[in-house]
Design a protein around this motif. Structure first.
Motif, mmCIF file in Angstrom:
data_model
loop_
_atom_site.group_PDB
_atom_site.id
_atom_site.type_symbol
_atom_site.label_atom_id
_atom_site.label_comp_id
_atom_site.label_asym_id
_atom_site.label_seq_id
_atom_site.Cartn_x
_atom_site.Cartn_y
_atom_site.Cartn_z
ATOM 1 N N GLY A 152 -5.014 -8.649 -0.066
ATOM 2 C CA GLY A 152 -3.656 -8.141 -0.250
ATOM 3 C C GLY A 152 -3.205 -8.145 -1.698
ATOM 4 N N LEU A 153 -3.893 -8.908 -2.548
ATOM 5 C CA LEU A 153 -3.513 -8.972 -3.954
ATOM 6 C C LEU A 153 -4.349 -8.044 -4.834
ATOM 7 N N LEU A 154 -5.364 -7.414 -4.248
ATOM 8 C CA LEU A 154 -6.206 -6.525 -5.049
ATOM 9 C C LEU A 154 -5.382 -5.322 -5.517
ATOM 10 N N PRO A 155 -5.604 -4.884 -6.754
ATOM 11 C CA PRO A 155 -4.731 -3.847 -7.329
ATOM 12 C C PRO A 155 -4.625 -2.582 -6.466
ATOM 13 N N MET A 156 -5.776 -2.119 -5.951
ATOM 14 C CA MET A 156 -5.760 -0.869 -5.192
ATOM 15 C C MET A 156 -4.940 -1.026 -3.904
ATOM 16 N N ILE A 157 -4.999 -2.204 -3.292
ATOM 17 C CA ILE A 157 -4.263 -2.461 -2.052
ATOM 18 C C ILE A 157 -2.766 -2.574 -2.350
ATOM 19 N N VAL A 158 -2.417 -3.291 -3.409
ATOM 20 C CA VAL A 158 -1.010 -3.397 -3.797
ATOM 21 C C VAL A 158 -0.452 -2.004 -4.065
ATOM 22 N N LEU A 159 -1.215 -1.235 -4.839
ATOM 23 C CA LEU A 159 -0.733 0.092 -5.232
ATOM 24 C C LEU A 159 -0.496 0.978 -4.024
ATOM 25 N N TYR A 160 -1.475 1.019 -3.115
ATOM 26 C CA TYR A 160 -1.340 1.937 -1.982
ATOM 27 C C TYR A 160 -0.492 1.364 -0.853
ATOM 28 N N GLY A 161 -0.217 0.067 -0.899
ATOM 29 C CA GLY A 161 0.824 -0.449 -0.014
ATOM 30 C C GLY A 161 2.181 -0.023 -0.534
ATOM 31 N N ALA A 162 2.277 0.106 -1.864
ATOM 32 C CA ALA A 162 3.584 0.284 -2.491
ATOM 33 C C ALA A 162 3.929 1.728 -2.806
ATOM 34 N N ASN A 163 3.020 2.685 -2.622
ATOM 35 C CA ASN A 163 3.358 4.026 -3.129
ATOM 36 C C ASN A 163 3.610 5.071 -2.053
ATOM 37 N N GLY A 164 3.663 4.671 -0.792
ATOM 38 C CA GLY A 164 4.063 5.621 0.237
ATOM 39 C C GLY A 164 2.999 6.626 0.641
ATOM 40 N N MET A 165 1.745 6.421 0.228
ATOM 41 C CA MET A 165 0.684 7.355 0.615
ATOM 42 C C MET A 165 0.152 7.005 2.004
ATOM 43 N N SER A 166 -0.778 7.845 2.500
ATOM 44 C CA SER A 166 -1.261 7.644 3.870
ATOM 45 C C SER A 166 -2.414 6.642 3.935
ATOM 46 N N GLU A 167 -2.833 6.105 2.788
ATOM 47 C CA GLU A 167 -3.950 5.143 2.808
ATOM 48 C C GLU A 167 -3.612 3.917 3.656
ATOM 49 N N ALA A 168 -2.364 3.437 3.524
ATOM 50 C CA ALA A 168 -2.003 2.202 4.236
ATOM 51 C C ALA A 168 -2.087 2.379 5.753
ATOM 52 N N PRO A 169 -1.430 3.393 6.341
ATOM 53 C CA PRO A 169 -1.606 3.562 7.787
ATOM 54 C C PRO A 169 -3.057 3.822 8.177
ATOM 55 N N PHE A 170 -3.780 4.540 7.332
ATOM 56 C CA PHE A 170 -5.190 4.803 7.631
ATOM 57 C C PHE A 170 -5.976 3.491 7.674
ATOM 58 N N LEU A 171 -5.758 2.650 6.680
ATOM 59 C CA LEU A 171 -6.419 1.344 6.665
ATOM 60 C C LEU A 171 -6.039 0.533 7.898
ATOM 61 N N PHE A 172 -4.744 0.565 8.230
ATOM 62 C CA PHE A 172 -4.285 -0.223 9.370
ATOM 63 C C PHE A 172 -4.977 0.211 10.658
ATOM 64 N N PHE A 173 -4.957 1.510 10.954
ATOM 65 C CA PHE A 173 -5.526 1.970 12.222
ATOM 66 C C PHE A 173 -7.040 1.778 12.252
ATOM 67 N N THR A 174 -7.699 1.996 11.119
ATOM 68 C CA THR A 174 -9.139 1.781 11.075
ATOM 69 C C THR A 174 -9.472 0.313 11.345
ATOM 70 N N MET A 175 -8.726 -0.559 10.667
ATOM 71 C CA MET A 175 -8.973 -1.990 10.832
ATOM 72 C C MET A 175 -8.714 -2.418 12.274
#
Lengths: 573, 489
Positions: A152-175
């Motif tokens: 959760g502290l890795l830069p790419m995760i912080v960034l894409y948690g914080a920027n409103g892109m679809s990576e976060a939901p994609f990561l969530f559903f995949t996980m």
């Protein structure tokens, strides 16, 4: 592949109804899960809001989704299908509840805050799913939630948690899907199978990579049944339970898209879709080097190949099946992204390889052997017996902890260094300019100004105090202007039922102004340009130039405001 | 309690028992009997409602149509959500009572109570032999087990078959005097008068209960709290692969007994008992009253009365194998009887709505409405709404868009997309629970089965009005399809 699979249980363990208190960790994990969710959610929202409002870091696709959500709630013709069909609908629809507050706090739309809230929530949920996946192996709470916290502290995760892109939901559903499939292999519990199916189905409403996950899920199921003795029928039954939600969301989304836009695959093939955007933005070669996806993966996780080899070897020695869904699903999606970008059918973006991060985390976490059983709510007939095995000893604990440090934490500076490149990280490299304005290139500073022009233009239009339905704009180009306006009803936008009518005869229907972009590059898709190709240059005989808005940000369109000629009629060519 | 062959019953005892079997419930509590389908106030309300709707349709056509569509959609939506909630609860393995073989066999003869098995049969000579085999397979001390084969006194063929084959000392054939109503509950009531068991259960003549079932039931009663009055075993079919209809039926039972019934049990809702393999405590049966001879789904009615008496029903993980109805006409008759019976039961228990509400509480009361009235009515509404959907897809007529303003339209859209998909999905999960993967195709084609349900519901609703106590006999033994329905005079 069968060598690494556990032998099935001879005698099925009688599924004893257990009391709550006997459940090994499900109950006990509620508070750390909520704590992790709450803390990371608040952290991501804060980071996202500061980056957007204070430093102007807004990603186009994210703001576009936020604008789409706002069209469905706050426009002169609000309806659900106004969210459009270019993006998967889930990240947009999820913003609608937040959008309902936009009347009181317009920044929710203007700076894409609703998108940030949604991506933060999904990223926080992703971290919890990651922790629970590790916890399901009987790992300690420190090991599970600790690794998730590091991720959760890795830069790419912080960034894409914080920027409103679809990576976060994609990561969530995949996980979520991966976790449930790992569980299902041991429990044979239909709960796990349906949850995995639901995850894959919903994932399709985020990103079409879900199709790859669905296919790999079937591979997992078939392999699992293959080892239990070749039972085609059972595998078919279980596969259909997994795939049914995906089939439904696929049919629903393509069906809705086809009914409303006349194009079943607007995401790919419409004038606003991927293929068109690729064609418009492409200069020179249409594909990237074969090494590109490998480099991108290594940027995010430099030691991934090594870790994968070690973990795979250990899994074979331990006959550990938990690794199977991890390798197959994360591997296949990364492979799919690689093939797509090499073939030139998608963009060379670093974010498409973000699954390398959870893959690395899980492979590292799985270095410690699994132990104990899984709490199944309804264990199936082919559930595996609990694993025997003690807590890892001192040496092994130290070694595996060291591996996490080396594999996950140590590479961060390397990642940051490698991300400082417009080719390797086209959507991230310029962020450095926030912290180092002096040393930043003009290009990076210019990207950080993105949408400042549009906000100023919207403020200007608002000051004109125009009546409702008097400004015509195609929101595929002008979404940021509409999103930033406080007087939404002045616009006639693409999703409005009278858009085409007003476009054909602007003066007749009370249109006073038309917002025009050049008829080149991305502007060729603009509906106004397709109707009046010379609008930007001359006003196409229906309007005259009122105002020129120079663009201050890189890669964004310049604007011209045209005033519609009174009683001009249609001056179409 | 060893008895052999045909029971000797004195004319006096027989007369008394028959009177009790037919009139008992009616005399003690006429409001609990379905002898009369609608009581006066229900007739008045039904007539008034009909009038209001017709008047509304004539005078305020547009408003009334919109209101009706909204109401129907709301019923759909609520039913759909409730089904999903029940299903989710039932998914939990804990919702089913499981008794291991060891536990079941550990009970000593002294610990086992007297047990009565009632087997009503009519005009089914061919199943007598099978029944005997199934009953001898039951693992229970013979001196504590009483099996009553209940035959109608004028059912010569079956009596003849019983005379020929019934030489198992545990089976006692009881001839039920030929009198109306010729229903299964009347036969069971009659047998109950002579039953000695502390636990009473019913099997159909062609049932094959799992051999340890009775012992598991005893263990379950011992284990569960004292408010459990009934243990329902799961039903499944041996002929799921015979044709598409039997496959549908098997998948449906997989869902019902595997998930929905346990879900209902787990949420302590009133449970409409399955036709057979419900194991009842005799003392509770005496307290709440036995079967209503005038109700065509007497088991569902009894389930409601059990709930009304403050008792509950548990679902046991033990399967009784039956024969699925493989003939479409026969299936429609059986299903229409069930739907009619559900409505009968609904009307009976709704004679005192306030009292019922007090007995059941809000949630169980709502669920009672959705189950007993909702099931047949939704099956009926389906027909109308599919027709409307078809019209809409074909031509988008403006009358339909008028009848479905946005609120209704989007709710209906949710029902038709998510509702149908969820039901289909639940069917597949239910079929998986049966362990028969061949049912997949049946699950995927299940909408056709819903069409048949619609037909059956239409028939059942119509019959409720025209012939409320008419018993549509379901034929067992695949070749017996001649119309032998027995009608109340």
């Amino acid at each position: 592949m069968t060598a690494i699979l556990d032998r099935p249980a001879r005698v099925l363990p009688p599924p004893e109804p257990r009391k709550r208190s006997e459940e090994p960790h499900v109950q006990g994990d509620a508070w750390p899960s909520w704590l992790m969710f709450g803390v990371s959610f608040i952290a991501y929202v804060t980071v996202g809001a500061v980056l957007a409002v204070r430093y102007g870091y807004i990603v186009g696709d994210a703001l576009s989704r936020t604008a789409d959500a706002s069209f469905a709630t706050n426009s002169q013709d609000p309806h659900l299908s106004a969210i459009g069909f270019v993006f998967g609908p889930l990240p947009t629809v999820a913003q609608i509840p937040v959008q309902l507050f936009a009347n009181w706090w317009p920044d929710i739309t203007r700076y894409g805050i609703s998108g940030i809230v949604v991506s933060s929530a999904f990223m926080a949920g992703f971290l919890v799913q990651l922790a629970l996946t590790i916890r399901d192996r009987g790992a300690s709470r420190l090991w599970s939630f600790g690794i998730a916290a590091i991720v959760g502290l890795l830069p790419m995760i912080v960034l894409y948690g914080a920027n409103g892109m679809s990576e976060a939901p994609f990561l969530f559903f995949t996980m979520w899907a991966v976790r449930r499939l790992i569980r299902w292999q041991r429990t044979d519990d239909v709960h796990d199978l349906t949850a995995a199916g639901l995850a894959v189905g919903l994932c399709y409403l985020v990103r079409y990579e879900a199709l790859v996950i669905g296919v790999m899920g079937v591979v997992v199921i078939v392999l699992r049944h293959r080892v239990r003795g070749w039972k085609l029928n059972k595998a078919t039954m279980d596969s259909s339970i997994l795939l049914m939600p995906l089939a439904i969301t696929f049919a629903f989304w393509t069906g809705a898209s086809w009914l409303i836009t006349g194009d079943a695959f607007a995401q790919f093939s419409s004038v606003y879709g991927n293929s068109a955007v690729l064609a418009q933005s492409r200069s020179g070669s249409s594909s990237v080097a074969v090494s590109f996806p490998i480099i991108e993966t290594l940027v995010l996780s430099p030691l991934l190949p090594l870790i994968a080899i070690v973990s795979f070897g250990l899994a074979i020695r331990r006959r550990d099946i938990d690794l199977l869904p991890v390798l197959l699903i994360f591997g296949a999606v990364l492979g799919f992204e690689a093939v797509s970008v090499i073939r030139g059918s998608t963009f060379p973006f670093l974010r498409y390889y973000v699954l390398a991060i959870p893959a690395t985390a899980l492979l590292l976490a799985f270095l410690r052997p699994g132990r104990g059983g899984l709490e199944a709510r309804r264990a199936g007939p082919e559930a595996l017996p609990p694993r025997t095995g003690a807590l890892p000893g001192g040496v092994s604990r130290i070694l595996t902890s060291l591996a996490v440090v080396v594999g996950l934490i140590a590479p961060v500076p390397v990642t940051l260094r490698l991300m400082d490149s417009a080719t390797r990280a086209p959507q991230e490299y310029y962020l450095k300019a926030i912290f180092d304005r002096r040393g930043a290139s003009d290009g990076a500073l210019s990207v950080l100004r993105t949408f400042g022009t549009e906000r100023g233009f919207a403020a200007y239009l608002d000051r004109l105090d125009l009546p409702d339905s008097s400004v015509l704009v195609d929101t595929s180009s002008g979404f940021a202007i509409v999103a930033a306006s406080l007087r939404r009803k002045q616009f006639v936008i693409t999703s409005d039922h009278n858009f085409v009518r007003d476009l054909n005869d602007p003066s007749e229907y009370g249109i006073q102004y038309i917002l025009a972009v050049p008829d080149t590059g991305r502007g060729t898709a603009d509906a106004i340009n397709r109707r009046y190709p010379t609008m930007y240059d001359t006003g196409a005989d229906v309007a005259h130039l009122a105002f020129v808005v120079p663009q201050t940000a890189a890669n964004q369109l310049p604007w011209r405001l045209y005033r519609v000629n009174a009683g001009g009629g249609s001056g179409a060519h | 309690m060893t008895t052999t062959g045909f029971a000797e019953i004195t004319p006096e005892a027989s007369r008394k028992a028959l009177h009790e079997a037919v009139e008992g419930l009616w005399e003690r509590d006429p409001d609990a009997s379905a002898r009369v389908a609608f009581v006066r106030w229900q007739k008045v309300v039904a007539a008034m409602l009909t009038l209001v709707v017709i008047a509304g349709l004539v005078i305020f056509t547009r408003f009334s149509v919109q209101a009706l569509c909204l109401a129907c959609t709301a019923v759909y939506l609520v039913t759909m959500i409730d089904r999903t909630v029940i299903f989710r609860r039932g998914l939990d393995g804990k919702a089913i009572v499981r008794i291991s073989d060891e536990e079941a066999l550990a009970l000593t003869d002294d610990e086992l109570p007297f047990y009565t098995v009632l087997v009503p049969a009519y005009n089914e000579p061919e199943v007598v032999g099978r029944l005997l085999a199934a009953m001898s397979a039951l693992v229970y001390p013979p001196e504590k087990l009483e099996v009553q084969l209940l035959l109608e006194a004028d059912d010569e063929v079956t009596i003849e078959a019983a005379r020929r084959e019934a030489n198992d000392p545990r089976i006692r054939t009881i001839l039920v005097p030929a009198a109306d109503p010729r229903t299964k509950p009347k036969a069971c009531n009659y047998g109950l008068e002579f039953a000695v068991g502390e636990i009473v259960t019913i099997y159909d003549a062609e049932d094959k209960p799992e051999p340890l079932q009775l012992r598991r039931v005893v263990a379950a009663f011992n284990k569960l709290s004292s408010d459990v009055a009934c243990v329902q075993a799961k039903l499944s079919f041996h002929n799921s692969r015979q044709n598409l209809l039997t496959a549908w039926f098997t998948a449906e039972y997989g869902l019902w007994f595997g998930y929905l019934l346990p879900g209902l049990m787990d949420s302590r809702s009133p449970i409409p008992l399955g036709g057979t393999s419900n194991h009842l405590r005799r003392d509770v049966l005496d307290e709440v009253g036995a079967w209503d001879p005038f109700n065509v789904t007497e088991d569902a009615d009894l389930g409601m009365r059990i709930a009304g008496g403050g008792y509950r029903t548990a679902v046991l993980d033990s399967v009784t194998i039956e024969e699925a109805n493989s003939d479409m006409i026969n299936w429609v008759r059986q299903r229409s009887r069930w739907y009619k019976g559900y409505l009968q039961t609904y009307l009976v228990h709704m004679r005192h709505p306030a009292r019922l509400f007090g007995q059941l509480g809000l949630r169980s009361f709502a669920r009672f409405n959705l189950l007993m009235a909702g099931t047949p009515i939704v099956a009926l509404l389906n027909m109308a709404f599919w027709f409307i959907t078809l019209l809409w897809i074909l031509g988008q007529p403006s009358q339909i868009s008028t009848a479905f303003p946005p609120v209704t339209y989007y709710s209906a859209l949710i029902c038709i997309v998510i509702g149908n998909a969820a039901t289909l999905y639940m069917n597949i999960v239910g079929a998986r629970a049966t362990g028969d993967s061949h049912l997949l195709w049946a699950c995927l084609t299940v909408p056709l089965y819903w069409v048949m349900m619609g037909i059956a519901s239409t028939k059942g609703c119509w019959q409720l009005i025209t012939k409320p106590s008419y018993w549509e006999k379901t034929f067992h033994g695949l070749d017996a399809v001649e119309d032998e329905a027995v009608e109340e005079a």
